[in-house]
Design a protein around this motif. Structure first.
Motif, PDB file in Angstrom:
ATOM      1  N   PRO A  50       0.803  -1.049  -0.103  1.00 20.02           N
ATOM      2  CA  PRO A  50      -0.015  -0.079  -0.096  1.00 20.02           C
ATOM      3  C   PRO A  50       0.835   1.262   0.037  1.00 20.02           C
ATOM      4  O   PRO A  50       1.962   1.259   0.542  1.00 20.02           O
ATOM      5  N   GLY A  51       0.503   2.305  -0.817  1.00 15.62           N
ATOM      6  CA  GLY A  51       1.067   3.542  -0.766  1.00 15.62           C
ATOM      7  C   GLY A  51       2.174   3.494  -1.964  1.00 15.62           C
ATOM      8  O   GLY A  51       2.882   4.552  -2.239  1.00 15.62           O
ATOM      9  N   SER A  52       2.341   2.333  -2.883  1.00 13.77           N
ATOM     10  CA  SER A  52       3.581   2.351  -3.833  1.00 13.77           C
ATOM     11  C   SER A  52       2.659   2.908  -5.203  1.00 13.77           C
ATOM     12  O   SER A  52       1.456   2.576  -5.436  1.00 13.77           O
ATOM     13  N   HIS A  67       0.979   0.861  -7.973  1.00 12.06           N
ATOM     14  CA  HIS A  67      -0.610   0.609  -8.174  1.00 12.06           C
ATOM     15  C   HIS A  67      -1.048   1.628  -9.412  1.00 12.06           C
ATOM     16  O   HIS A  67      -2.243   1.052  -9.667  1.00 12.06           O
ATOM     17  N   ARG A 113      -6.584   4.579  -6.612  1.00 14.27           N
ATOM     18  CA  ARG A 113      -6.952   5.461  -5.565  1.00 14.27           C
ATOM     19  C   ARG A 113      -7.059   4.866  -4.504  1.00 14.27           C
ATOM     20  O   ARG A 113      -6.460   5.561  -3.251  1.00 14.27           O
ATOM     21  N   TYR A 114      -7.506   3.690  -3.974  1.00 11.52           N
ATOM     22  CA  TYR A 114      -7.231   2.914  -2.618  1.00 11.52           C
ATOM     23  C   TYR A 114      -5.816   2.784  -2.320  1.00 11.52           C
ATOM     24  O   TYR A 114      -5.801   3.131  -1.131  1.00 11.52           O
ATOM     25  N   ALA A 115      -5.125   2.043  -3.124  1.00 11.19           N
ATOM     26  CA  ALA A 115      -3.973   1.536  -2.795  1.00 11.19           C
ATOM     27  C   ALA A 115      -2.821   2.687  -2.896  1.00 11.19           C
ATOM     28  O   ALA A 115      -1.674   2.271  -2.066  1.00 11.19           O
ATOM     29  N   TRP A 116      -2.829   3.630  -3.555  1.00  7.83           N
ATOM     30  CA  TRP A 116      -1.989   4.607  -3.645  1.00  7.83           C
ATOM     31  C   TRP A 116      -2.287   5.797  -3.094  1.00  7.83           C
ATOM     32  O   TRP A 116      -1.652   6.427  -2.296  1.00  7.83           O
ATOM     33  N   GLU A 132      -4.889   7.281  -1.397  1.00  7.77           N
ATOM     34  CA  GLU A 132      -5.482   7.326  -0.179  1.00  7.77           C
ATOM     35  C   GLU A 132      -4.352   7.171   0.911  1.00  7.77           C
ATOM     36  O   GLU A 132      -4.527   7.387   2.267  1.00  7.77           O
ATOM     37  N   GLN A 133      -2.982   6.539   0.232  1.00 10.03           N
ATOM     38  CA  GLN A 133      -1.991   5.950   1.406  1.00 10.03           C
ATOM     39  C   GLN A 133      -1.001   6.967   1.388  1.00 10.03           C
ATOM     40  O   GLN A 133       0.128   6.470   1.930  1.00 10.03           O
ATOM     41  N   THR A 134      -0.929   7.935   0.564  1.00 13.01           N
ATOM     42  CA  THR A 134       0.348   8.843   0.447  1.00 13.01           C
ATOM     43  C   THR A 134       0.166  10.400   0.778  1.00 13.01           C
ATOM     44  O   THR A 134      -1.212  10.800   1.049  1.00 13.01           O
ATOM     45  N   ARG A 188       3.710  12.233  -4.374  1.00 11.98           N
ATOM     46  CA  ARG A 188       3.020  11.894  -5.334  1.00 11.98           C
ATOM     47  C   ARG A 188       3.365  12.520  -6.615  1.00 11.98           C
ATOM     48  O   ARG A 188       3.706  13.816  -6.696  1.00 11.98           O
TER      49      ARG A 188
END
Length: 325
Positions: free
Chosen positions: A206-208, A211, A249-252, A254-256, A261
């Protein structure tokens, strides 16, 4: 948040104000600000991003050569020499310049020198990955190694592994691998690139930014199809397209945090959510872009892909459609 209706500007530095100030110095041939900025950069993701943007600005100048004339043993300067050499070789390749082969050799040597000068740095390996696409016949053994998983094609996996060892899930390294597959895919098809993008996204935490990779391949598929056809709008609202956009959207997103970005990733995500009719979600990404935009992928949705003004109009129309939601 950008003012409602405001026209954004293209700035490769995006929200990185320190990089923006340094770019102005580099364009006028001054290197001290670049040395200072790189000396303050400690995170590999930011180091990779900053050296790439700086190289694009420095490639048309002698600023890095001047720096190394003053400080011949500078490690950041050695890495920047490789960056600039690679940028020049890739430009020559795109323009089919007569000196492409010579510039490729210079860039390869500079990159290998940088791997020795900066053994913990992922960027020299990213440079070698970038050059791999110039080997159109895959003559070099390091460009046709066996893949790490099923359904993946041979390629420069060793170079990717070296970059990944130093900075796991390095964004640019995986984009360079994707570009290699664009150039070397079987019969011009994108099946290998599609498989790779989903493999990379599936293995990323998550955050990578990995994605977002499938969104790039979807844009490339649209571009190769000719685009700009009403029937092809289904390309963006198909179930798998919506799933890719929501996953990014969820994995990148929303996690950064904002600073992490890439403006190009944000534009691809905003474009994908808009195309998938996910307007409220797209509006949040447009707001995160603030006063900035990138011509791609919007140019591929305009009548003339080479016309930046038309691309901007597509961007503005998409943003206006999403904001009320």
């Amino acid at each position: 948040m950008a003012r409602e209706g405001a026209r954004p500007g293209y700035d490769p530095a995006g929200h990185d104000a320190a990089l923006r100030a340094t770019l102005q110095e580099v364009r006028t041939g001054r290197w001290m600000s670049m040395r200072r900025l790189l000396g303050e950069t400690t995170a590999w993701w930011q180091w990779t991003q900053r050296t790439q943007v700086l190289a694009a600005a420095a490639a048309g100048t002698d600023v890095v050569r001047t720096w190394l004339a003053e400080e011949p043993y500078s490690v950041p300067g050695t890495v920047m020499r490789a960056r600039v050499a690679v940028e020049r070789a890739l430009r020559a390749h795109r323009e089919q310049h007569a000196r492409t082969l010579d510039l490729w050799r210079e860039a390869w040597q500079a990159s290998h020198t940088a791997t020795q000068a900066a053994p913990q740095d992922p960027v020299p390996w990213v440079c070698l990955l970038a050059l791999a696409r110039l080997d159109r016949e895959r003559r070099w053994e390091e460009h046709r190694l066996a893949p790490p998983g099923p359904m993946l094609p041979p390629g420069p996996w060793g170079l990717l592994a070296e970059a990944d060892k130093r900075d796991p899930y390095n964004r640019e390294a995986h984009h360079r691998m994707l570009q290699f597959l664009y150039e070397h895919g079987t019969s011009g098809r994108l099946a290998e690139a599609v498989g790779y993008a989903h493999w990379a996204a599936d293995t990323a935490p998550p955050g990578s930014a990995l994605h977002v990779l499938p969104l790039y391949v979807r844009v490339e598929r649209y571009r190769r199809s000719g685009g700009r056809d009403a029937a092809l709008d289904l390309h963006w609202v198909a179930e798998d397209a919506t799933r890719e956009a929501q996953r990014a959207r969820y994995a990148w997103f929303e996690q950064t945090f904002e600073a992490e970005r890439s403006p190009l990733d944000l534009n691809h995500l905003a474009h994908a959510l808009w195309g998938a009719l996910q307007f409220p979600e797209a509006a949040r990404v447009f707001d995160a872009l603030g006063p900035y935009w990138t011509p791609l992928p919007w140019a591929y949705r305009s009548p003339e892909p080479g016309d930046r003004g038309q691309a901007l109009e597509v961007f503005l129309q998409a943003r206006a459609r999403c904001r009320p939601a």
